[in-house]
Motif scaffolding. Structure first.
Motif, PDB file in Angstrom:
ATOM      1  N   ARG A 125      25.546  42.597  40.400  1.00 27.25           N
ATOM      2  CA  ARG A 125      25.685  41.133  40.361  1.00 27.25           C
ATOM      3  C   ARG A 125      24.581  40.448  41.145  1.00 27.25           C
ATOM      4  O   ARG A 125      24.207  40.877  42.232  1.00 27.25           O
ATOM      5  CB  ARG A 125      27.025  40.728  40.964  1.00 27.25           C
ATOM      6  CG  ARG A 125      28.191  40.836  40.016  1.00 27.25           C
ATOM      7  CD  ARG A 125      29.384  40.090  40.591  1.00 27.25           C
ATOM      8  NE  ARG A 125      30.477  39.991  39.637  1.00 27.25           N
ATOM      9  CZ  ARG A 125      31.484  39.155  39.743  1.00 27.25           C
ATOM     10  NH1 ARG A 125      31.552  38.337  40.785  1.00 27.25           N
ATOM     11  NH2 ARG A 125      32.444  39.114  38.840  1.00 27.25           N
ATOM     12  N   THR A 136      26.669  33.351  34.178  1.00 31.62           N
ATOM     13  CA  THR A 136      27.849  34.209  34.156  1.00 31.62           C
ATOM     14  C   THR A 136      28.354  34.295  32.719  1.00 31.62           C
ATOM     15  O   THR A 136      28.597  33.276  32.073  1.00 31.62           O
ATOM     16  CB  THR A 136      28.963  33.651  35.061  1.00 31.62           C
ATOM     17  OG1 THR A 136      28.503  33.649  36.424  1.00 31.62           O
ATOM     18  CG2 THR A 136      30.219  34.516  34.969  1.00 31.62           C
ATOM     19  N   SER A 137      28.481  35.522  32.223  1.00 27.52           N
ATOM     20  CA  SER A 137      28.996  35.771  30.870  1.00 27.52           C
ATOM     21  C   SER A 137      30.367  36.412  30.973  1.00 27.52           C
ATOM     22  O   SER A 137      30.577  37.302  31.805  1.00 27.52           O
ATOM     23  CB  SER A 137      28.056  36.699  30.090  1.00 27.52           C
ATOM     24  OG  SER A 137      26.787  36.124  29.925  1.00 27.52           O
ATOM     25  N   PHE A 138      31.303  35.983  30.112  1.00 27.37           N
ATOM     26  CA  PHE A 138      32.647  36.544  30.163  1.00 27.37           C
ATOM     27  C   PHE A 138      33.312  36.418  28.804  1.00 27.37           C
ATOM     28  O   PHE A 138      32.885  35.634  27.944  1.00 27.37           O
ATOM     29  CB  PHE A 138      33.498  35.860  31.241  1.00 27.37           C
ATOM     30  CG  PHE A 138      33.588  34.366  31.111  1.00 27.37           C
ATOM     31  CD1 PHE A 138      34.644  33.763  30.435  1.00 27.37           C
ATOM     32  CD2 PHE A 138      32.615  33.550  31.672  1.00 27.37           C
ATOM     33  CE1 PHE A 138      34.735  32.383  30.321  1.00 27.37           C
ATOM     34  CE2 PHE A 138      32.685  32.168  31.566  1.00 27.37           C
ATOM     35  CZ  PHE A 138      33.751  31.583  30.883  1.00 27.37           C
ATOM     36  N   GLU A 198      29.452  31.687  28.096  1.00 28.30           N
ATOM     37  CA  GLU A 198      28.454  31.785  29.157  1.00 28.30           C
ATOM     38  C   GLU A 198      28.346  30.435  29.843  1.00 28.30           C
ATOM     39  O   GLU A 198      28.379  29.387  29.179  1.00 28.30           O
ATOM     40  CB  GLU A 198      27.095  32.207  28.588  1.00 28.30           C
ATOM     41  CG  GLU A 198      27.120  33.626  28.053  1.00 28.30           C
ATOM     42  CD  GLU A 198      25.801  34.075  27.479  1.00 28.30           C
ATOM     43  OE1 GLU A 198      25.641  35.294  27.298  1.00 28.30           O
ATOM     44  OE2 GLU A 198      24.928  33.218  27.202  1.00 28.30           O
ATOM     45  N   HIS A 233      27.647  30.813  39.560  1.00 26.17           N
ATOM     46  CA  HIS A 233      28.118  32.097  40.103  1.00 26.17           C
ATOM     47  C   HIS A 233      29.623  32.012  40.355  1.00 26.17           C
ATOM     48  O   HIS A 233      30.119  30.992  40.847  1.00 26.17           O
ATOM     49  CB  HIS A 233      27.382  32.400  41.413  1.00 26.17           C
ATOM     50  CG  HIS A 233      27.493  33.808  41.872  1.00 26.17           C
ATOM     51  ND1 HIS A 233      28.661  34.339  42.390  1.00 26.17           N
ATOM     52  CD2 HIS A 233      26.584  34.821  41.888  1.00 26.17           C
ATOM     53  CE1 HIS A 233      28.461  35.600  42.716  1.00 26.17           C
ATOM     54  NE2 HIS A 233      27.211  35.919  42.418  1.00 26.17           N
ATOM     55  N   PRO A 234      30.377  33.056  40.040  1.00 26.18           N
ATOM     56  CA  PRO A 234      31.835  33.022  40.260  1.00 26.18           C
ATOM     57  C   PRO A 234      32.252  32.788  41.705  1.00 26.18           C
ATOM     58  O   PRO A 234      33.391  32.394  41.963  1.00 26.18           O
ATOM     59  CB  PRO A 234      32.297  34.409  39.794  1.00 26.18           C
ATOM     60  CG  PRO A 234      31.254  34.852  38.838  1.00 26.18           C
ATOM     61  CD  PRO A 234      29.961  34.303  39.367  1.00 26.18           C
ATOM     62  N   VAL A 279      34.711  39.522  33.041  1.00 24.54           N
ATOM     63  CA  VAL A 279      33.335  39.096  33.323  1.00 24.54           C
ATOM     64  C   VAL A 279      32.388  40.204  32.869  1.00 24.54           C
ATOM     65  O   VAL A 279      32.495  41.348  33.313  1.00 24.54           O
ATOM     66  CB  VAL A 279      33.138  38.793  34.816  1.00 24.54           C
ATOM     67  CG1 VAL A 279      31.664  38.481  35.112  1.00 24.54           C
ATOM     68  CG2 VAL A 279      34.012  37.609  35.233  1.00 24.54           C
ATOM     69  N   VAL A 314      26.924  38.831  35.844  1.00 31.24           N
ATOM     70  CA  VAL A 314      26.494  37.710  36.678  1.00 31.24           C
ATOM     71  C   VAL A 314      25.037  38.013  37.020  1.00 31.24           C
ATOM     72  O   VAL A 314      24.751  38.926  37.793  1.00 31.24           O
ATOM     73  CB  VAL A 314      27.342  37.591  37.956  1.00 31.24           C
ATOM     74  CG1 VAL A 314      26.863  36.411  38.802  1.00 31.24           C
ATOM     75  CG2 VAL A 314      28.818  37.457  37.609  1.00 31.24           C
TER      76      VAL A 314
END
Length: 288
Positions: A191, A201-203, A248, A252-253, A274, A277
């Motif tokens: 990350r 961030t992709s999830f 996306e 940042h988470p 997730v 990141v």
């Protein structure tokens, strides 16, 4: 330097296509010291990293003209791999043929179906017959093997260098903005750190099958000021009532706004995973 290279230089990086393809070019640009491993299919690319035969995968995910790259969404959620970097490549297609060919001698032009579709103007202008090949670089190899001056290939410039072809005409694509986004995949997450430059961030998530579930799930991103740059839906298991989304966002988470948005998302979904990141590519800032 990407998160993947910070964690340890990649020795082998897998890509789909034959030597000289755009994916090969991106590998050479961002991992010049790594061995680029050509794979026949996306499934083979994922398998190479999962098995340890390669350290990273380089996968195209979006194109500014053609949209999303088919099949990738089938492999990402279940692969166990993580997005650790992104790269944008301005697509440049060249018309190439054997050394004694000329524009007037060409009768057929060979390439991947997407490349042919992105170079319609020059094909129509000269009245050439387009013939579909499995891969742009593969088309260049076939032209080199045929040694026929009536045949030409549409492929990246690297392919001409590899297969000893001459470039008859450069930059023949219809649109100057033709750009493909690639992502690097790794078995380890790596990350990006928060507060150290722009982060993506992709999830993926599945919404509950209730009225307004998607609207409510996404509400937290709007109220917390999180910019969503991508949202795509996919059917799951052939069921019309089961929908998976790939999203996306900027951020940042660990940042408060995105953390709150993801927490709210979980109230209206069956699961949230997730995928990565990672640092935002400079291309994003350069192109607004």
């Amino acid at each position: 330097m990407t998160a993947a290279t910070e964690a340890g230089a990649a020795r082998r990086i897998a890509y789909q296509g034959e030597p000289g393809a755009n994916s090969h070019l991106v590998c050479k640009q961002h991992h010049p010291d790594a061995e680029a491993v050509a794979c026949a299919s996306f499934e083979d690319v994922f398998a190479a990293v999962e098995s340890g035969a390669a350290d990273l995968a380089m996968i195209p995910i979006d194109n500014s003209i053609a949209g999303r790259v088919a099949d990738i969404h089938h492999f990402l959620p279940t692969s166990g791999l993580h997005i650790v970097a992104e790269h944008f490549l301005r697509i440049q297609f060249m018309l190439m043929a054997v050394p004694d060919a000329t524009l007037d001698s060409v009768r057929t032009v060979h390439s991947h179906v997407h490349a042919l579709g992105q170079c319609r103007k020059i094909i129509k202008q000269h009245g050439w017959t387009p013939l579909i090949s499995g891969d742009t670089a593969g088309a260049a190899r076939e032209i080199a093997e045929a040694q026929d001056p009536t045949q030409a290939a549409i492929a990246p410039p690297l392919a001409a260098e590899i297969y000893g072809l001459q470039i008859l005409q450069r930059d023949i694509e219809d649109e100057e903005h033709n750009t493909t986004r690639f992502v690097e995949l790794s078995p380890e997450p790596h990350r990006a750190d928060a507060g150290n430059g722009p982060v993506m961030t992709s999830f993926i998530f599945n919404v509950r099958n209730i009225p307004a579930a998607l609207y409510k799930a996404l509400g937290g991103f709007a109220t917390n000021g999180v910019n969503m740059t991508k949202l795509e839906s996919y059917m799951v298991g052939g069921e019309f009532t089961a929908t998976q989304f790939l999203a996306e966002v900027d951020g940042h988470p660990d940042e408060p706004g995105l953390a709150r948005a993801l927490e709210e998302l979980r109230f209206f979904t069956t699961d949230v995973t997730v995928l990565g990141v990672y640092p935002a590519a400079p291309f994003r800032a350069e192109n607004g």
